[in-house]
Design a protein around this motif. Structure first.
Motif, short mmCIF file in Angstrom:
data_model
loop_
_atom_site.label_atom_id
_atom_site.label_comp_id
_atom_site.label_asym_id
_atom_site.label_seq_id
_atom_site.Cartn_x
_atom_site.Cartn_y
_atom_site.Cartn_z
N GLN A 14 0.82 -1.22 0.00
CA GLN A 14 0.00 0.00 0.00
C GLN A 14 0.86 1.27 0.00
O GLN A 14 0.37 2.35 -0.28
N ASN A 15 2.12 1.13 0.38
CA ASN A 15 2.99 2.30 0.52
C ASN A 15 3.59 2.72 -0.82
O ASN A 15 3.68 1.93 -1.75
N ARG A 16 4.01 3.99 -0.86
CA ARG A 16 4.66 4.50 -2.06
C ARG A 16 6.17 4.57 -1.82
O ARG A 16 6.61 5.10 -0.80
N ILE A 94 11.06 5.55 1.17
CA ILE A 94 9.62 5.63 1.43
C ILE A 94 9.12 7.06 1.22
O ILE A 94 9.81 8.03 1.53
N PHE A 96 5.77 8.88 2.29
CA PHE A 96 4.47 8.76 2.96
C PHE A 96 3.43 9.68 2.33
O PHE A 96 3.70 10.84 2.06
#
Lengths: 99, 436
Positions: A14-16, A94, A96
């Motif tokens: 789900q993270n970018r 990451i 967010f």
């Protein structure tokens, strides 16, 4: 509580991220220390992104692609100080969306 | 040879402390460069996240006009959980529902972006996607920073480190050593989206108002830590944080994501988050060592603000307000030093520490200076006590033909079995001593 298994990859999905391909920002300094000198291998269960994994032969492997940049692995490796930890290059790692 | 300073000040990091600092400096007309390693301010930042209005009000009084705020908090719940139940307090007041509101839930990626836009409006120069690798020294004086860009050396009269809990810069420069695992909490959290209407119904709140739930007990698997559940506009934030040393030494080798998943399945929590669509999973360290873990925070040409200096009040779960206040006070120190032409040596920047000592920041941290030690040495506060309280409440409320006096005796006997009377009294005294 009864122990449950959790698919971390599903969460990380789900993270970018903008992965700095071929330039991991965290490295295991000496693989031998993980295999032979470290009994607890606590990085393999404390890392919230499950970047560290134990292999059958006792080796510890590190893949930083899903790293959440919390810094836990560096701090808990206090007996052997075997984690080389830097921030990723600017703009990488990451990203967010909500934080 | 000393390079000429290109800026009055360089601020490393665009979180609450860095933004508060850069804003205050730029507003006073100083030439400020701010460097952020994320794609945009906020993209590397994680918090619960509660914003306490007061600290920001002192910097941007009319922030409510356009800051991206989720919900103002009108109700706080404190829950003690055992395996199957919870007992707790709810504090809800219509007084919290009248402006100016005291605290809000926020999404840090959006809030930090907004705060940063104010910093740039005030005149600071912001460079993103740039990691600072080293401080540049001239003898014992910090004179600039070395970035991971071509020709990335930049010079300034003073450098303020707002680079967060993992301040590699301060460590590399030898300002302080590595963080100890007993002085930081590792927190993981998820954001769960659901229709606004569902949130309003489930938490019994209006369009703008919100609820926070703080939780202690079995959800942390015997470790020192707490869980939290916050209502945002169209999402819930749910997370759990425990001391990193406890994670490391946990005999069950429980992973943070397992802890969070177990917590989400607790019968008291599951119905509140049911149907939520997970959109992000975060992890972050929180410097919870308190007063005794604060490092040296100023020196020749440098100051440390925010998480980088360990400015978190873990007892009251306050952080961003301490961050913003330290950022502002560091900026004011630089402004005064410049106005008085006093230079930026440690003897001049010492005024920052003095200002902090006079503020709520150090007063609060000093008040709770023994708290981390007391809680850490007494894990029963996170295991047996929540169990005992939940069990006692259940026993008293269950109607089963047993008279209340007998129930009281049973409860007291079970208390004494879990924790001897001296233990009970001793714990109460230790806690009182650490809080008073």
């Amino acid at each position: 509580m009864t122990a449950i298994t959790v698919n971390v990859e599903e969460k990380l999905f789900q993270n970018r991220y903008r992965v700095d391909a071929g330039r991991p920002h965290i490295k295991i300094k000496d693989a031998d220390i993980c295999t032979n000198a470290c009994g607890s291998k606590s990085c393999t269960f404390v890392c919230p992104a499950s970047c560290y994994k134990t292999e059958g032969n006792g080796n510890v492997t590190l893949i930083t692609d899903g790293c959440l940049e919390c810094g836990s692995c560096r701090i808990i490796c206090s007996e052997h100080m075997n984690v080389e930890w830097e921030y990723p290059r600017g703009g990488h790692g990451i990203l967010f969306k909500f934080g | 040879m000393k390079k000429p300073s290109q800026f009055d000040a360089i601020v490393v990091g665009a979180g609450p402390s860095g933004n508060a600092c850069a804003y205050t400096l730029a507003k006073a007309g100083l030439k400020v460069l701010q460097i952020e390693r994320g794609e945009y301010p906020g993209s590397k930042n994680v918090q619960g996240a509660i914003l306490y209005a007061n600290a920001l009000e002192q910097i941007i009084p009319d922030f409510r006009d356009d800051a991206p705020l989720e919900r103002h908090i009108i109700e706080q719940r404190m829950w003690l959980l055992d395996e199957t139940s919870f007992v707790g307090t709810h504090i809800r007041s219509e007084d919290y529902n009248k402006p100016p509101y005291n605290r809000y839930t926020i999404l840090r990626a959006q809030f930090d972006k907004w705060f940063s836009s104010k910093v740039r409006e005030a005149g600071a120069l912001l460079i993103c996607e740039t990691t600072v690798n080293h401080l540049i020294m001239d003898g014992d004086q910090v004179v600039g920073v070395q970035c991971d860009r071509m020709q990335g050396d930049v010079y300034a009269d003073v450098v303020i480190l707002a680079d967060g809990v993992n301040s590699t810069l301060a460590r590399k420069a030898g300002f302080h050593g590595e963080i100890k695992s007993e002085n930081v909490a590792l927190a993981v959290k998820e954001i769960l989206f659901m229709p606004e209407e569902t949130i309003r119904q489930r938490f019994n709140i209006g369009e703008e108002s919100g609820v926070v739930i703080e939780m202690v007990g079995r959800i942390t698997d015997g470790m020192m830590g707490t869980g939290f559940l916050y209502t945002n506009k169209e999402s819930l934030t749910i997370g759990v944080g425990c001391m990193l040393g406890d994670f490391k030494n946990n005999p069950n080798r429980t992973s943070p994501y397992v802890l969070l998943e177990q917590m989400k399945r607790h019968p008291a929590i599951a119905p509140l988050i049911e149907g939520g669509e997970m959109k992000e999973y975060c992890a972050h360290l929180i410097p919870e060592g308190g007063f005794h873990a604060i490092p040296q925070i100023y020196g020749n040409g440098w100051m440390i603000v925010g998480d980088s200096g360990g400015f978190v009040n873990a007892v009251h779960r306050e952080g961003s307000n301490l961050a913003m206040t330290t950022g502002r006070l560091a900026a004011e120190t630089v402004i005064n030093a410049k106005a008085a032409s006093k230079g930026y040596r440690a003897d001049s920047l010492k005024a920052y520490k003095t200002a902090l000592d006079d503020s709520f920041v150090m007063k609060d941290l000093y008040k709770y200076r023994d708290m981390p030690k007391v809680l850490h040495k007494n894990p029963q506060f996170f295991t047996s006590y929540p169990d005992m309280v939940a069990q006692a409440a259940r026993t008293m409320i269950t109607v089963d033909g047993v008279d209340k006096k007998t129930k009281e005796r049973e409860i007291f006997a079970s208390f004494r079995k879990t924790r001897k009377l001296t233990g009970l009294v001793g714990d109460a005294y230790k806690l009182w001593k650490a809080i008073r």
